[in-house]
Scaffold this motif. Structure first.
Motif, short mmCIF file in Angstrom:
data_model
loop_
_atom_site.label_atom_id
_atom_site.label_comp_id
_atom_site.label_asym_id
_atom_site.label_seq_id
_atom_site.Cartn_x
_atom_site.Cartn_y
_atom_site.Cartn_z
N ILE A 112 -0.74 18.07 -16.92
CA ILE A 112 0.34 18.37 -15.97
C ILE A 112 0.04 17.61 -14.68
O ILE A 112 -0.97 17.87 -14.02
N PRO A 113 0.87 16.65 -14.29
CA PRO A 113 0.59 15.87 -13.07
C PRO A 113 0.49 16.79 -11.85
O PRO A 113 1.16 17.82 -11.78
N SER A 114 -0.32 16.38 -10.90
CA SER A 114 -0.64 17.24 -9.76
C SER A 114 0.60 17.63 -8.96
O SER A 114 0.71 18.77 -8.49
N TYR A 115 1.56 16.73 -8.81
CA TYR A 115 2.73 17.06 -7.99
C TYR A 115 3.59 18.14 -8.65
O TYR A 115 4.33 18.85 -7.97
N ILE A 116 3.50 18.28 -9.97
CA ILE A 116 4.20 19.36 -10.66
C ILE A 116 3.34 20.61 -10.70
O ILE A 116 3.82 21.72 -10.49
N LEU A 117 2.05 20.43 -10.94
CA LEU A 117 1.13 21.57 -10.96
C LEU A 117 1.11 22.27 -9.61
O LEU A 117 0.99 23.50 -9.54
N ASN A 118 1.25 21.51 -8.54
CA ASN A 118 1.26 22.10 -7.20
C ASN A 118 2.45 23.03 -6.98
O ASN A 118 2.44 23.86 -6.07
N LYS A 119 3.46 22.91 -7.81
CA LYS A 119 4.66 23.76 -7.70
C LYS A 119 4.68 24.83 -8.78
O LYS A 119 5.74 25.35 -9.14
N ILE A 120 3.51 25.19 -9.28
CA ILE A 120 3.45 26.13 -10.41
C ILE A 120 4.00 27.50 -10.04
O ILE A 120 4.42 28.27 -10.91
N GLY A 121 4.03 27.81 -8.75
CA GLY A 121 4.60 29.08 -8.32
C GLY A 121 6.07 29.22 -8.67
O GLY A 121 6.60 30.34 -8.74
N GLU A 122 6.75 28.10 -8.93
CA GLU A 122 8.16 28.13 -9.28
C GLU A 122 8.39 28.72 -10.67
O GLU A 122 9.53 29.06 -11.02
N LEU A 123 7.33 28.83 -11.47
CA LEU A 123 7.49 29.41 -12.81
C LEU A 123 7.91 30.87 -12.73
O LEU A 123 8.55 31.39 -13.65
N GLY A 124 7.53 31.55 -11.66
CA GLY A 124 7.87 32.96 -11.55
C GLY A 124 7.14 33.79 -12.60
O GLY A 124 6.00 33.50 -12.98
N HIS A 125 7.83 34.82 -13.11
CA HIS A 125 7.20 35.68 -14.13
C HIS A 125 7.23 34.99 -15.48
O HIS A 125 8.29 34.60 -15.97
N VAL A 126 6.06 34.81 -16.08
CA VAL A 126 5.96 34.20 -17.41
C VAL A 126 5.30 35.17 -18.36
O VAL A 126 4.68 36.16 -17.95
N LYS A 127 5.43 34.90 -19.65
CA LYS A 127 4.79 35.71 -20.68
C LYS A 127 3.82 34.84 -21.47
O LYS A 127 4.15 33.70 -21.81
#
Length: 297
Positions: A112-127
């Motif tokens: 996962i490239p860093s610029y996308i990983l840095n926005k991982i909070g956008e996933l919200g609630h995951v299972k």
């Protein structure tokens, strides 16, 4: 006498404490960010505390210039809005990691490239779903229901799995738009397997033999379909397996020793689908179409 640098450190630390060491102050900042200016009655109702216990918290925020008061209406200042947005981003990131600590700690996130990983909070609630080895080829009903009712599908395949192609065939049967990326090794496996005269399974059972022949025919339709966009990945990162539709995001990662695991992540919230699509587009930009190669299958 304290140095200017020491004073700045103390100030920064105090501001962090002001925001994060009080649930009331943190909640109030996020409330004003999400819903805009609020009266004292609105704030009291949301925080569910006596107003006398809330006013000291508001005063600390107003002392820092984060919250403004005008005739009993409270709102964020310009810098308050900036700080609240960043605080929310930070808290969302912590939440995604904390709620699924074992998954993120045990798996390799380097693809996962860093610029996308840095926005991982956008996933919200995951299972996080863990499959039993006895049912490793069977997806949970919740996943299948969402996949089969989706209007589009984007998938990255790094492991030869009969389910992946069968799912694509189901989409093509309904003229659903599908974009599929495979690694070079997976493409070679498909080409070898479906161009070979050697049976997929040696058996004297005529029913099974007929089914295998039909299976090959249907898979060829997947590759030749004008609806399906088939690509091969040319990047250097260790690839992952993912599926993104208009209803579900599915992510499978190798563990930190490069082994396939039985755990995968699913999410349904719109921002998670957007995050997954951005990840898919990262791989798509590093892939090329291969219609000429697949037409020979």
């Amino acid at each position: 006498m304290k140095s200017k640098a020491h004073t700045r450190v103390e100030t920064k630390s105090s501001l962090l404490d002001t925001i994060f060491l009080s649930e009331k102050r943190k909640t109030l900042l996020l409330l004003l960010k999400e819903e805009g200016p609020k009266s004292s009655e609105d704030i009291k109702d949301v925080l569910d505390f006596p107003w006398k216990s809330i006013t000291p918290q508001i005063k600390k925020l107003t002392d820092w210039g984060l919250v403004l008061e005008d005739n009993g209406i409270y709102s964020l200042s310009d810098m308050g809005a900036v700080i609240a947005s960043n605080a929310e981003f930070f808290l969302n990131t912590l939440s995604v990691y904390e709620e699924n600590l074992d998954f993120w700690s045990d798996h390799d996130v380097s693809p996962i490239p860093s610029y996308i990983l840095n926005k991982i909070g956008e996933l919200g609630h995951v299972k996080i779903i863990e499959q039993d080895f006895s049912n490793v080829f069977q997806l949970p009903e919740e996943v299948m229901t969402n996949l089969m009712s989706s209007r589009s599908i984007m998938s990255f395949i790094s492991i030869v799995h009969p389910f992946s192609l069968l799912l694509l065939f189901e989409y093509l049967q309904k003229d659903t738009e599908a974009t599929t990326i495979v690694t070079e090794k997976v493409l070679e496996a498909f080409q070898t397997e479906y161009n070979s005269d050697i049976p997929l399974l040696k058996t004297s059972n005529p029913i099974i033999n007929k089914a295998l022949i039909e299976y090959k025919k249907e898979i060829k339709k997947v590759f030749r379909s004008k609806v399906s966009d088939f690509m091969v990945y040319e990047g250097d990162l260790n690839p992952i397996s993912l599926i993104v539709t208009d209803k579900i995001f599915f992510l499978s990662l190798l563990d930190k020793k490069g082994r396939v695991t039985t755990r995968f992540l699913i999410a349904f919230e719109p921002q998670a689908l957007k995050w997954g699509e951005e990840l898919f587009m990262y791989y798509k930009e590093r892939s090329k179409s291969v219609p000429s190669s697949l037409s020979t299958l």
